[in-house]
Scaffold this motif. Structure first.
Motif, PDB file in Angstrom:
ATOM      1  N   ILE A  95       0.855  -1.179   0.000  1.00 49.07           N
ATOM      2  CA  ILE A  95       0.000   0.000   0.000  1.00 49.07           C
ATOM      3  C   ILE A  95       0.891   1.228   0.000  1.00 49.07           C
ATOM      4  O   ILE A  95       1.708   1.427   0.909  1.00 49.07           O
ATOM      5  CB  ILE A  95      -0.937   0.006   1.221  1.00 49.07           C
ATOM      6  CG1 ILE A  95      -1.838  -1.233   1.188  1.00 49.07           C
ATOM      7  CG2 ILE A  95      -1.781   1.270   1.239  1.00 49.07           C
ATOM      8  CD1 ILE A  95      -2.781  -1.326   2.364  1.00 49.07           C
ATOM      9  N   LEU A  96       0.754   2.052  -1.027  1.00 47.30           N
ATOM     10  CA  LEU A  96       1.598   3.227  -1.199  1.00 47.30           C
ATOM     11  C   LEU A  96       0.946   4.446  -0.565  1.00 47.30           C
ATOM     12  O   LEU A  96      -0.274   4.558  -0.517  1.00 47.30           O
ATOM     13  CB  LEU A  96       1.834   3.494  -2.692  1.00 47.30           C
ATOM     14  CG  LEU A  96       2.431   2.347  -3.517  1.00 47.30           C
ATOM     15  CD1 LEU A  96       2.474   2.732  -4.985  1.00 47.30           C
ATOM     16  CD2 LEU A  96       3.828   1.999  -3.018  1.00 47.30           C
ATOM     17  N   SER A  97       1.794   5.362  -0.121  1.00 48.21           N
ATOM     18  CA  SER A  97       1.304   6.638   0.412  1.00 48.21           C
ATOM     19  C   SER A  97       1.541   7.781  -0.556  1.00 48.21           C
ATOM     20  O   SER A  97       1.345   8.947  -0.200  1.00 48.21           O
ATOM     21  CB  SER A  97       1.988   6.948   1.747  1.00 48.21           C
ATOM     22  OG  SER A  97       3.394   7.050   1.572  1.00 48.21           O
ATOM     23  N   CYS A  98       1.977   7.442  -1.792  1.00 44.64           N
ATOM     24  CA  CYS A  98       2.230   8.450  -2.811  1.00 44.64           C
ATOM     25  C   CYS A  98       1.713   7.948  -4.146  1.00 44.64           C
ATOM     26  O   CYS A  98       1.368   6.773  -4.297  1.00 44.64           O
ATOM     27  CB  CYS A  98       3.725   8.781  -2.900  1.00 44.64           C
ATOM     28  SG  CYS A  98       4.747   7.385  -3.374  1.00 44.64           S
ATOM     29  N   CYS A  99       1.662   8.823  -5.122  1.00 44.20           N
ATOM     30  CA  CYS A  99       1.199   8.457  -6.453  1.00 44.20           C
ATOM     31  C   CYS A  99       2.220   7.549  -7.136  1.00 44.20           C
ATOM     32  O   CYS A  99       3.411   7.877  -7.173  1.00 44.20           O
ATOM     33  CB  CYS A  99       0.975   9.724  -7.282  1.00 44.20           C
ATOM     34  SG  CYS A  99       0.556   9.397  -9.010  1.00 44.20           S
ATOM     35  N   PRO A 100       1.824   6.409  -7.691  1.00 43.26           N
ATOM     36  CA  PRO A 100       2.786   5.532  -8.369  1.00 43.26           C
ATOM     37  C   PRO A 100       3.409   6.158  -9.607  1.00 43.26           C
ATOM     38  O   PRO A 100       4.458   5.707 -10.050  1.00 43.26           O
ATOM     39  CB  PRO A 100       1.943   4.303  -8.741  1.00 43.26           C
ATOM     40  CG  PRO A 100       0.756   4.368  -7.858  1.00 43.26           C
ATOM     41  CD  PRO A 100       0.492   5.818  -7.622  1.00 43.26           C
ATOM     42  N   GLN A 101       2.757   7.171 -10.176  1.00 43.39           N
ATOM     43  CA  GLN A 101       3.254   7.770 -11.406  1.00 43.39           C
ATOM     44  C   GLN A 101       4.264   8.884 -11.125  1.00 43.39           C
ATOM     45  O   GLN A 101       5.400   8.838 -11.595  1.00 43.39           O
ATOM     46  CB  GLN A 101       2.086   8.320 -12.217  1.00 43.39           C
ATOM     47  CG  GLN A 101       2.476   9.038 -13.497  1.00 43.39           C
ATOM     48  CD  GLN A 101       2.899   8.094 -14.592  1.00 43.39           C
ATOM     49  OE1 GLN A 101       2.545   6.911 -14.557  1.00 43.39           O
ATOM     50  NE2 GLN A 101       3.660   8.567 -15.553  1.00 43.39           N
TER      51      GLN A 101
END
Length: 439
Positions: free
Chosen positions: A320-326
């Protein structure tokens, strides 16, 4: 031939009038010649010459001279058609000399000149061996006109060979006119793919493919068309043309339902599921959360389609990321706990699905299930108010609105879960006299 824009003599006049309205006087004359209506061809060319002279009055001197010369050439072609005499060598020589004029080789009227050349060539060679080869091989003419010409004048075997050759040429060159020959079958999809590779026009490919329901066994073609549609929808969303994208989705769904109903009515087993027609139209989600910086949708299905996402970087991140993957910019924070809202890691999700496909028989253990990013509980999902656009984790907002009725963001007076909700008015039951007496 009607699909090519040709018709019999009864409807020819309507087609000629339509062509003249849009300024295609040369094509109108050529169609009239191919149908043996020489008087109509002469009239179309004369109308074209008059229209060009009228339009040239507002042009500069150089362009005016050039336009007047071209109008004169149209009148000469009209005279040539009016004096048609196949047995006269003088007429043949005059026709060839006419085509060698400089007005007929200029690039400014290359498409229109092709139709004049085709009309004169047809008159000069009609009745001879191979009289149609030069017209059919002239690729400056519209494919639809060449196909209609072949259907009218070629024998059956030669016609089939010509159509097969045109189909192969369209697949190689990516000419979308080839769909006239193939329809939206496998060859038609190959033509659209070649056209898309050559031009990058995903809109045309998506609009054409959205008007057909492919057979279920065409899994590869269905995947290709689905990618075109999703790419076009994503493009509209990136450009913030959400109303256009919504109208496209609604129109496509309506059309597919109409086609499906038509196929069901044709089927002998009415009401049963057809092998070539899906029973329901799948409508993708209409609402996505997006990154505030790069405008990329954060849904897992959309993230997998994004190009340029660094897989090496994602492979080292948490499920689970806390930032945009792009763009790797921080995601919005929960308005209550002030922690970033989570986003599924598309790289790990794709890797997990591939592993599940390889070991589909083996049941996953408890340790495997705990590592799956797809097991993110609903309480940790994020939601937001459609009015003030503030939001946060679902379980935090549920707990907040159990005690308060205003937005948790400081200074915001929005009553998020109460605004725009009509209060239900329940009728009060009348107390009967019997109940009153018992009390």
């Amino acid at each position: 031939m009607a699909s090519c824009g040709w018709t019999g003599k009864d409807g020819l006049l309507d087609i000629l009038n339509e062509e003249e309205k849009i300024g295609n006087f040369e094509r109108a004359a050529a169609l009239a010649v191919f149908h043996g209506e020489f008087a109509a061809a002469v009239r179309s060319l004369q109308n074209g010459a008059e229209a060009i002279r009228e339009a040239s009055k507002d042009m500069a001197m150089v362009k005016m001279v050039h336009a007047n010369n071209y109008a004169e050439a149209l009148q000469l072609v009209a005279m040539c058609i009016a004096g048609y005499n196949l047995t006269s060598e003088v007429w043949r020589s005059a026709c060839r000399d006419l085509l060698s004029r400089k007005e007929f080789v200029t690039k400014d009227h290359s498409l229109h000149i092709s139709y004049l050349r085709a009309a004169c060539t047809f008159l000069c060679t009609i009745g001879g061996d191979g009289f149609s080869e030069s017209i059919l091989e002239d690729k400056t003419l519209s494919l639809s006109d060449r196909v209609a010409f072949a259907c009218r004048f070629l024998p059956r075997q030669d016609l089939l060979m010509f159509l097969d050759k045109c189909t192969k040429d369209c697949i190689i060159s990516g000419n979308p006119e080839g769909i006239l020959l193939t329809g939206l079958n496998k060859d038609g999809i190959l033509i659209l793919q070649a056209y898309l590779d050559r031009s990058g026009d995903v809109q045309t490919a998506a609009l054409v493919s959205s008007r057909a329901i492919l057979p279920r066994e065409w899994t590869n073609e269905q995947q290709i068309c689905s990618e075109w549609l999703e790419s076009y929808r994503g493009l509209l969303n990136v450009w913030q043309m959400w109303h256009s994208r919504s109208r496209f989705d609604v129109g496509r769904a309506t059309l597919l339902r109409r086609l499906q109903k038509r196929e069901e009515n044709k089927s002998p087993l009415r009401g049963r599921q057809s092998k070539s027609t899906p029973m329901s139209v799948h409508i993708p989600p209409q609402l996505y959360a997006r990154c505030n910086f790069c405008n990329v949708p954060l849904s897992l299905e959309k993230l997998r389609r994004q190009e340029g996402i660094g897989n090496s970087w994602l492979s080292r991140q948490k499920p689970i990321l806390s930032c945009c993957p792009q763009c790797r910019k921080p995601l919005p924070r929960c308005s209550i706990c002030l922690l970033p809202l989570g986003c599924l890691n598309p790289y790990l999700e794709l890797k997990r699905e591939r592993n599940n496909i390889k070991s589909r028989i083996k049941a996953p253990s408890d340790s495997d299930l705990s590592s799956l990013s797809g097991s993110m509980p609903f309480a940790e999902w994020y939601t937001w108010c459609m009015h003030c656009k503030h939001g946060g984790h679902t379980h935090h907002l549920v707990g907040w609105f159990k005690k308060y009725d205003v937005c948790p963001v400081s200074g915001c007076k929005c009553r998020c879960q109460f605004d725009f909700i009509k209060t239900l008015i329940r009728p009060i039951k009348k107390v009967t006299s019997e109940v009153t007496s018992e009390m």
